[in-house]
Write an enzyme that holds these catalytic residues in place. Structure first.
Site, mmCIF file in Angstrom:
data_model
loop_
_atom_site.group_PDB
_atom_site.id
_atom_site.type_symbol
_atom_site.label_atom_id
_atom_site.label_comp_id
_atom_site.label_asym_id
_atom_site.label_seq_id
_atom_site.Cartn_x
_atom_site.Cartn_y
_atom_site.Cartn_z
ATOM 1 N N ASN A 1 0.802 -1.248 0.060
ATOM 2 C CA ASN A 1 -0.134 0.068 0.053
ATOM 3 C C ASN A 1 0.905 1.175 0.083
ATOM 4 O O ASN A 1 1.771 1.472 1.152
ATOM 5 C CB ASN A 1 -0.843 -0.089 1.273
ATOM 6 N N TRP A 2 1.002 1.863 -1.187
ATOM 7 C CA TRP A 2 2.010 3.006 -1.120
ATOM 8 C C TRP A 2 1.472 4.190 -0.799
ATOM 9 O O TRP A 2 2.112 5.121 -0.437
ATOM 10 C CB TRP A 2 2.272 3.148 -2.801
ATOM 11 N N LYS A 3 0.127 4.250 -0.244
ATOM 12 C CA LYS A 3 -0.366 5.430 0.308
ATOM 13 C C LYS A 3 -0.037 6.752 -0.466
ATOM 14 O O LYS A 3 -0.103 6.511 -1.788
ATOM 15 C CB LYS A 3 0.106 5.762 1.913
ATOM 16 N N HIS B 1 -9.610 1.424 4.763
ATOM 17 C CA HIS B 1 -7.935 1.653 5.543
ATOM 18 C C HIS B 1 -8.252 2.643 6.502
ATOM 19 O O HIS B 1 -8.923 3.593 6.454
ATOM 20 C CB HIS B 1 -6.976 2.093 4.602
ATOM 21 N N GLU C 1 -6.612 4.887 7.575
ATOM 22 C CA GLU C 1 -6.288 6.169 7.387
ATOM 23 C C GLU C 1 -7.484 6.957 6.779
ATOM 24 O O GLU C 1 -7.780 8.082 6.966
ATOM 25 C CB GLU C 1 -5.059 6.494 6.582
ATOM 26 N N GLU D 1 -5.396 -4.753 10.265
ATOM 27 C CA GLU D 1 -4.292 -3.823 10.784
ATOM 28 C C GLU D 1 -4.603 -3.123 11.900
ATOM 29 O O GLU D 1 -5.452 -2.236 11.728
ATOM 30 C CB GLU D 1 -4.460 -2.788 9.394
ATOM 31 N N GLY E 1 2.433 2.275 10.774
ATOM 32 C CA GLY E 1 3.506 3.512 10.626
ATOM 33 C C GLY E 1 4.168 3.843 11.908
ATOM 34 O O GLY E 1 4.778 5.029 11.949
ATOM 35 N N SER F 1 3.591 -2.130 10.268
ATOM 36 C CA SER F 1 4.841 -2.172 10.352
ATOM 37 C C SER F 1 5.624 -3.709 9.894
ATOM 38 O O SER F 1 6.246 -3.934 10.676
ATOM 39 C CB SER F 1 5.004 -1.733 11.805
ATOM 40 N N GLY G 1 2.988 -0.844 4.079
ATOM 41 C CA GLY G 1 3.068 0.238 3.944
ATOM 42 C C GLY G 1 4.476 0.603 3.515
ATOM 43 O O GLY G 1 5.012 0.350 2.501
ATOM 44 N N GLY G 2 5.169 1.377 4.484
ATOM 45 C CA GLY G 2 6.543 1.886 4.452
ATOM 46 C C GLY G 2 7.412 0.896 3.666
ATOM 47 O O GLY G 2 8.128 1.242 2.710
#
Ligand code: 13P
Length: 252
Positions: free
Chosen positions: A9-11, A95, A97, A167, A173, A213, A234-235
Site C-alpha cells: 500500500n503505497w499511500k 483503510h 487512514e 491492521e 506506521g 509495520s 506500507g513503508g
C-alpha cells in the site's frame, strides 16, 4: 486452499515516473515468487503506468480507494468502473487512514466494498482496533463487529473476491508490530466470524492478511502463523529490496 497475498500500500507516495522505475526494477527480483500473489496498490494517477509496466509479470495492480456511486456529482472521487477500465485488479477499502482522516464509517466501507465487487474488482478490506481498544481488552469484539458490518449483504460468492487485512491501528506506521501470536489470534477471530456468517469452507478459503509495520525483518515469523495469509505493507513496500524479502518469505 487459500492463497497467500503480499500487497503493498503505497499511500500518498510515488509519482508516475517513479512508479515505472520501481516496477521495472521489481519484476526480475520477484519473478520466481509463485506460491503467493504480489499486489501493488498505488495512487490513482499511477495506476495506468503501473498496469503497463507490470504487464506480463506476476505483479498485480490495485487502487487505494473507490467511491460507492456509479457516477455523478462527487467531485474528486473515482468510481469502480473507472478503475476497472484502466486495468485495476484490486482495491483497498476501509483503510484506517481513510476511517481516521476522511470520515469513513463501516457503512461507507460496506458500500464501497459492494460497488467494487459489482464492478469485478477484488477487494482488500481493512479493519482493526485502535490502541485504547486493545488496552481495554475489547479487540476481539471490535474486529468481529467491523467484520460483520463491513460485509453486510455480501454473498458467499462475492466473498471469494474479498481479502481481509487485519491492521491494528496502533501498529500502522509506528514501528510497533503486533506479535505473531497477537496477529494470529486476531486473524483467527476474524476467521471465526467468517465461519459464523458464511460457513466452514468460506472461512478456510478466505485470505486474511496482517498489516502494521510488517517489514523485511519480522515478515517471516508473522507469515508462519496459521491464520496469517499474507501482509499489507506500507513503508516497506516503497523499497524494492525490502518488499522482495517479504514476498520471498511468503513464497513457501
Ligand atoms: P506500515 O507498514 O507503514 O506500518 O503501513 C501499514 C499499512 O497501513 C498498510 O496498509
Amino acid at each position: 486452499m487459500r492463497r497467500t497475498v503480499i500487497a503493498g500500500n503505497w499511500k500518498m507516495n510515488m509519482t508516475p515516473s517513479q512508479t515505472k522505475k520501481f516496477i521495472e526494477e521489481l519484476i526480475p527480483m520477484v519473478k520466481d515468487v509463485n506460491k503467493c500473489d504480489i499486489v501493488l496498490c498505488v495512487p490513482f494517477v499511477d495506476i495506468a503506468v503501473a498496469c503497463e509496466a507490470a504487464k506480463g509479470s506476476n505483479i498485480k495492480i490495485g487502487a487505494e480507494n473507490v467511491h460507492f456511486k456509479e457516477s455523478g456529482a462527487y467531485t474528486g472521487e473515482i468510481s469502480a468502473a473507472m478503475l476497472k477500465e484502466i486495468g485495476t485488479e484490486y482495491v483497498i477499502v476501509g483503510h484506517s487512514e481513510r476511517r481516521q482522516y476522511f470520515g469513513e464509517t463501516d457503512e461507507t466501507v460496506n458500500l464501497r466494498t459492494k460497488a467494487a465487487l459489482a464492478a469485478g474488482l477484488k477487494v482488500i478490506l481493512c479493519l482493526g482496533e485502535v490502541k485504547e481498544e486493545r488496552l481495554s481488552g475489547i479487540t476481539n469484539e471490535v474486529v468481529a463487529m467491523q467484520t460483520k458490518l463491513d460485509l453486510k449483504d455480501i454473498s458467499a460468492e462475492e466473498l471469494k473476491n474479498v481479502i481481509i487485512a487485519y491492521e491494528p491501528v496502533w501498529a500502522i506506521g509506528t514501528g510497533l508490530t503486533a506479535t505473531p501470536e497477537q496477529a494470529d489470534e486476531t486473524c483467527g477471530v476474524i476467521r471465526n466470524v467468517i465461519c459464523e456468517l458464511y460457513g466452514k469452507d468460506a472461512a478456510e478459503n478466505i485470505t486474511i492478511q496482517y498489516g502494521g509495520s510488517m517489514n523485511e525483518n519480522n515478515a517471516k515469523e508473522l507469515l508462519e502463523k496459521e491464520n496469517v495469509d499474507g501482509g499489507l505493507i506500507g513503508g516497506a513496500s516503497l523499497k524494492t529490496d525490502k518488499f522482495t524479502v517479504i514476498a520471498q518469505a511468503a513464497n513457501r
